[in-house]
Write a protein that holds these residues in place. Structure first.
Motif, PDB file in Angstrom:
ATOM      1  N   PHE A 119       0.839  -1.199   0.000  1.00 38.29           N
ATOM      2  CA  PHE A 119       0.000   0.000   0.000  1.00 38.29           C
ATOM      3  C   PHE A 119       0.876   1.253   0.000  1.00 38.29           C
ATOM      4  N   ALA A 120       1.997   1.209   0.718  1.00 41.44           N
ATOM      5  CA  ALA A 120       2.927   2.345   0.724  1.00 41.44           C
ATOM      6  C   ALA A 120       3.491   2.591  -0.682  1.00 41.44           C
ATOM      7  N   ALA A 121       3.858   1.507  -1.367  1.00 34.93           N
ATOM      8  CA  ALA A 121       4.352   1.640  -2.743  1.00 34.93           C
ATOM      9  C   ALA A 121       3.267   2.223  -3.643  1.00 34.93           C
ATOM     10  N   LEU A 122       2.025   1.781  -3.453  1.00 33.29           N
ATOM     11  CA  LEU A 122       0.907   2.299  -4.237  1.00 33.29           C
ATOM     12  C   LEU A 122       0.742   3.797  -4.043  1.00 33.29           C
ATOM     13  N   LEU A 123       0.816   4.258  -2.799  1.00 29.59           N
ATOM     14  CA  LEU A 123       0.654   5.688  -2.519  1.00 29.59           C
ATOM     15  C   LEU A 123       1.744   6.513  -3.206  1.00 29.59           C
ATOM     16  N   ILE A 124       2.974   6.012  -3.162  1.00 33.12           N
ATOM     17  CA  ILE A 124       4.071   6.744  -3.800  1.00 33.12           C
ATOM     18  C   ILE A 124       3.883   6.802  -5.307  1.00 33.12           C
ATOM     19  N   LEU A 125       3.566   5.665  -5.922  1.00 26.56           N
ATOM     20  CA  LEU A 125       3.391   5.625  -7.374  1.00 26.56           C
ATOM     21  C   LEU A 125       2.222   6.495  -7.817  1.00 26.56           C
ATOM     22  N   THR A 126       1.150   6.496  -7.037  1.00 30.28           N
ATOM     23  CA  THR A 126      -0.002   7.333  -7.372  1.00 30.28           C
ATOM     24  C   THR A 126       0.369   8.807  -7.304  1.00 30.28           C
ATOM     25  N   ALA A 127       1.092   9.188  -6.252  1.00 34.44           N
ATOM     26  CA  ALA A 127       1.518  10.584  -6.119  1.00 34.44           C
ATOM     27  C   ALA A 127       2.417  10.996  -7.283  1.00 34.44           C
ATOM     28  N   LEU A 128       3.342  10.120  -7.677  1.00 32.47           N
ATOM     29  CA  LEU A 128       4.238  10.430  -8.794  1.00 32.47           C
ATOM     30  C   LEU A 128       3.471  10.538 -10.102  1.00 32.47           C
ATOM     31  N   ALA A 129       2.432   9.713 -10.266  1.00 34.25           N
ATOM     32  CA  ALA A 129       1.607   9.800 -11.477  1.00 34.25           C
ATOM     33  C   ALA A 129       0.853  11.122 -11.518  1.00 34.25           C
ATOM     34  N   VAL A 130       0.358  11.577 -10.364  1.00 37.37           N
ATOM     35  CA  VAL A 130      -0.391  12.831 -10.295  1.00 37.37           C
ATOM     36  C   VAL A 130       0.497  14.011 -10.680  1.00 37.37           C
ATOM     37  N   ILE A 131       1.739  14.034 -10.205  1.00 36.68           N
ATOM     38  CA  ILE A 131       2.627  15.174 -10.473  1.00 36.68           C
ATOM     39  C   ILE A 131       3.436  14.996 -11.763  1.00 36.68           C
ATOM     40  N   ARG A 138       6.082  22.481 -13.888  1.00 37.46           N
ATOM     41  CA  ARG A 138       6.342  23.923 -13.819  1.00 37.46           C
ATOM     42  C   ARG A 138       6.165  24.447 -12.399  1.00 37.46           C
ATOM     43  N   ARG A 139       5.152  23.933 -11.686  1.00 40.14           N
ATOM     44  CA  ARG A 139       4.905  24.413 -10.324  1.00 40.14           C
ATOM     45  C   ARG A 139       6.018  23.999  -9.367  1.00 40.14           C
ATOM     46  N   LEU A 140       6.454  22.760  -9.472  1.00 44.46           N
ATOM     47  CA  LEU A 140       7.431  22.232  -8.523  1.00 44.46           C
ATOM     48  C   LEU A 140       8.867  22.595  -8.871  1.00 44.46           C
ATOM     49  N   LYS A 141       9.127  22.895 -10.144  1.00 43.45           N
ATOM     50  CA  LYS A 141      10.460  23.280 -10.610  1.00 43.45           C
ATOM     51  C   LYS A 141      11.511  22.240 -10.220  1.00 43.45           C
ATOM     52  N   ARG A 142      12.535  22.634  -9.461  1.00 45.21           N
ATOM     53  CA  ARG A 142      13.607  21.687  -9.136  1.00 45.21           C
ATOM     54  C   ARG A 142      13.120  20.547  -8.238  1.00 45.21           C
ATOM     55  N   ASN A 143      12.129  20.839  -7.423  1.00 41.58           N
ATOM     56  CA  ASN A 143      11.610  19.800  -6.525  1.00 41.58           C
ATOM     57  C   ASN A 143      10.955  18.653  -7.288  1.00 41.58           C
ATOM     58  N   TRP A 144      10.553  18.908  -8.536  1.00 38.43           N
ATOM     59  CA  TRP A 144       9.897  17.864  -9.330  1.00 38.43           C
ATOM     60  C   TRP A 144      10.837  16.682  -9.539  1.00 38.43           C
ATOM     61  N   LYS A 145      12.076  16.955  -9.896  1.00 36.38           N
ATOM     62  CA  LYS A 145      13.048  15.878 -10.093  1.00 36.38           C
ATOM     63  C   LYS A 145      13.378  15.188  -8.774  1.00 36.38           C
ATOM     64  N   LEU A 150      11.644   9.310  -5.624  1.00 42.74           N
ATOM     65  CA  LEU A 150      10.885   8.385  -4.777  1.00 42.74           C
ATOM     66  C   LEU A 150      10.510   7.106  -5.519  1.00 42.74           C
ATOM     67  N   VAL A 151      10.664   7.108  -6.842  1.00 44.49           N
ATOM     68  CA  VAL A 151      10.338   5.897  -7.602  1.00 44.49           C
ATOM     69  C   VAL A 151      11.244   4.739  -7.183  1.00 44.49           C
ATOM     70  N   TYR A 152      12.471   5.047  -6.728  1.00 43.54           N
ATOM     71  CA  TYR A 152      13.389   3.976  -6.342  1.00 43.54           C
ATOM     72  C   TYR A 152      12.943   3.271  -5.053  1.00 43.54           C
ATOM     73  N   PRO A 153      12.644   4.006  -3.969  1.00 40.53           N
ATOM     74  CA  PRO A 153      12.103   3.289  -2.797  1.00 40.53           C
ATOM     75  C   PRO A 153      10.756   2.630  -3.083  1.00 40.53           C
ATOM     76  N   ALA A 154       9.962   3.242  -3.975  1.00 39.54           N
ATOM     77  CA  ALA A 154       8.682   2.616  -4.343  1.00 39.54           C
ATOM     78  C   ALA A 154       8.922   1.270  -5.013  1.00 39.54           C
ATOM     79  N   ALA A 155       9.931   1.203  -5.885  1.00 31.64           N
ATOM     80  CA  ALA A 155      10.255  -0.055  -6.556  1.00 31.64           C
ATOM     81  C   ALA A 155      10.738  -1.099  -5.555  1.00 31.64           C
ATOM     82  N   VAL A 156      11.547  -0.676  -4.594  1.00 26.11           N
ATOM     83  CA  VAL A 156      12.019  -1.615  -3.565  1.00 26.11           C
ATOM     84  C   VAL A 156      10.843  -2.162  -2.763  1.00 26.11           C
ATOM     85  N   LEU A 157       9.933  -1.282  -2.358  1.00 26.40           N
ATOM     86  CA  LEU A 157       8.752  -1.718  -1.610  1.00 26.40           C
ATOM     87  C   LEU A 157       7.899  -2.670  -2.434  1.00 26.40           C
ATOM     88  N   ALA A 158       7.733  -2.344  -3.716  1.00 25.87           N
ATOM     89  CA  ALA A 158       6.925  -3.201  -4.588  1.00 25.87           C
ATOM     90  C   ALA A 158       7.548  -4.588  -4.724  1.00 25.87           C
TER      91      ALA A 158
END
Length: 279
Positions: A119-131, A138-145, A150-158
């Motif tokens: 479920f934690a991996a799902l939440l991360i992947l969903t958030a990354l899909a949204v942004i 454009r809104r997040l600028k450098r923070n976007w990258k 977070l895709v890496y810890p999401a992959a480990v959790l998955a």
């Protein structure tokens, strides 16, 4: 055909291919081809595809470097979003399997560790899909990258979720973990080695050893199986191909494909020079 049309075609073909697994699962369900427990089978199938697309999204950066084909960058976002959508579908099938009882679902997630991390991996992947949209970029600028890391810890959790829900037979989970190891090691390798035959060969060996390590850790530490039995099984050709062998073969296939592409590019370059000389 112009480069823009080629990219547009690549995107459309990618979208169609990403939809095929869901269509195939729906077709099997409609015609009663998912067995006596269709919701459970659909849950497993969508989870498998979520992991596949997650690994594919991570594979596009190495593929662009190894095969020197820049258009691949234009489909990475789609594949990443597809991984999140299949993960959501996976969760939806789990809810369906629990007869839409959300209280039961919440209790199961809280009680069972493999469901918690899934479920934690799902939440991360969903958030990354949204942004993933240009607007959020454009809104997040450098923070976007930074957030996309977070895709890496999401992959480990998955992958841990994959191992734990597989329980006894972790062959597919080991194979997926070995591929993930290749993808991460490629990123850690010196830039000058990433696209050379020597570097790719070292990666192949390292990824296979990593897969062996995952298998030894699972059966040895968690199932109390003698590690020598696991080593013997991987050396027994009658039991091939085991996950370790498949990881090694996949890594070697990358080397072969890269070599073939280099030969094709050299032939094209030579033909281009010959045409110039004829004029």
């Amino acid at each position: 055909m112009t480069s823009q049309r080629k990219i547009a075609l690549l995107r459309r073909v990618t979208l169609a291919l990403l939809c095929l697994p869901a269509a195939e699962i729906a077709w099997r369900w409609t015609f009663d081809r998912l067995g006596p427990l269709p919701a459970s089978q659909a849950t497993l199938a969508t989870g498998d595809w979520a992991v596949i697309f997650l690994l594919l999204s991570l594979a596009l950066t190495p593929a662009r470097g190894v095969f020197e084909w820049l258009p691949l960058i234009h489909i990475r976002r789609r594949i990443g979003v597809a991984a999140a959508l299949y993960a959501l579908l996976h969760f939806g099938m789990f809810i369906l399997d629990q007869n839409w009882n959300l209280i039961t679902v919440a209790l199961e997630i809280a009680r069972r560790f493999y469901l918690t991390i899934g479920f934690a991996a799902l939440l991360i992947l969903t958030a990354l899909a949204v942004i993933s949209t240009n607007g959020w970029q454009r809104r997040l600028k450098r923070n976007w990258k930074r957030l996309n890391l977070l895709v890496y810890p999401a992959a480990v959790l998955a992958l841990v979720h994959f191992f734990l829900q597989s329980k006894i037979n972790v062959g597919e989970a080991t194979f997926a973990a070995g591929l993930f190891a290749w993808l991460m090691l490629w990123r850690l390798f010196p830039a000058q080695l990433r696209t050379t035959h020597l570097g790719l060969l070292l990666l192949a060996v390292a990824a296979a050893l990593a897969a062996l390590g995952f298998e030894l850790a699972w059966y040895g530490l968690l199932k109390n199986v003698d590690p020598l039995r696991i080593l013997a099984a991987n050396l027994d050709l009658e039991l091939a191909p085991r996950p370790v062998h498949r990881v090694l073969l996949a890594a070697i296939a990358v080397i072969v494909a890269a070599t073939i592409r280099q030969i094709i590019l050299r032939i094209r370059a030579q033909l281009g020079r010959d045409r110039i000389m004829t004029f």
